[in-house]
Design a protein around this motif. Sequence first.
Motif, PDB file in Angstrom:
ATOM      1  N   TYR A 189     -10.771  29.827 -40.111  1.00  0.00           N
ATOM      2  CA  TYR A 189     -12.231  29.715 -38.991  1.00  0.00           C
ATOM      3  C   TYR A 189     -12.230  31.161 -38.167  1.00  0.00           C
ATOM      4  O   TYR A 189     -13.217  31.861 -38.209  1.00  0.00           O
ATOM      5  N   SER A 224     -16.077  32.242 -39.374  1.00  0.00           N
ATOM      6  CA  SER A 224     -16.549  31.081 -38.693  1.00  0.00           C
ATOM      7  C   SER A 224     -17.540  30.163 -39.417  1.00  0.00           C
ATOM      8  O   SER A 224     -18.187  29.263 -38.967  1.00  0.00           O
ATOM      9  N   ARG A 250     -20.172  24.725 -33.241  1.00  0.00           N
ATOM     10  CA  ARG A 250     -20.320  25.818 -34.262  1.00  0.00           C
ATOM     11  C   ARG A 250     -21.202  25.020 -35.356  1.00  0.00           C
ATOM     12  O   ARG A 250     -21.942  25.740 -35.829  1.00  0.00           O
TER      13      ARG A 250
END
Length: 170
Positions: free
Chosen positions: A43, A47, A75
């Motif tokens: 991540y 991301s 996210r």
Amino acid sequence: MIGEADAESDRDLGIALRLRLGSVLVDEVKRIDDALAQFRAVYDTDSENAEAIEALERLYRTTSRFNELLEIQKRKLQLAEDTEAKKTIRYAIAELFVNELQDRASAIATYNEVLEDDPADAPALEALDTLYRLQEQWEQYVDVLKRRIELNLGDAVTVDLKYRLGSTLE
């Protein structure tokens, strides 16, 4: 081997190896913290990696790491492209605020974000009905009751809403 991939700047190979290692650590040897470290490394590198995000979400929920789970949910919200996906994620975030983080104000803000996209969203209005009453935010509570009455949710619900509206205004 992961170290070699990292040293050789083979990002994709390093990601693939870390994802596989994380899965093995979770599924076969039950070393959750080590698996989390692998998925988190993916991540941190990428991301937008859906597999890492889903694994982190599942493991953070399982291990009751709710602040980290909130970060992952936010996210996912940034990455979501359609309104329905965003709504679903916002519901999850709001429920996390209410049930796990005990942050009603943030839950209210999140449900209001849902209403920005869909002003007549019945589940969001119902949740706000409860939250505003618990927070004793009477002006907002009255507004939500009026909005719910306009939705025509059936005779029994409408009678209850009108009764609560009248009692609150009194």
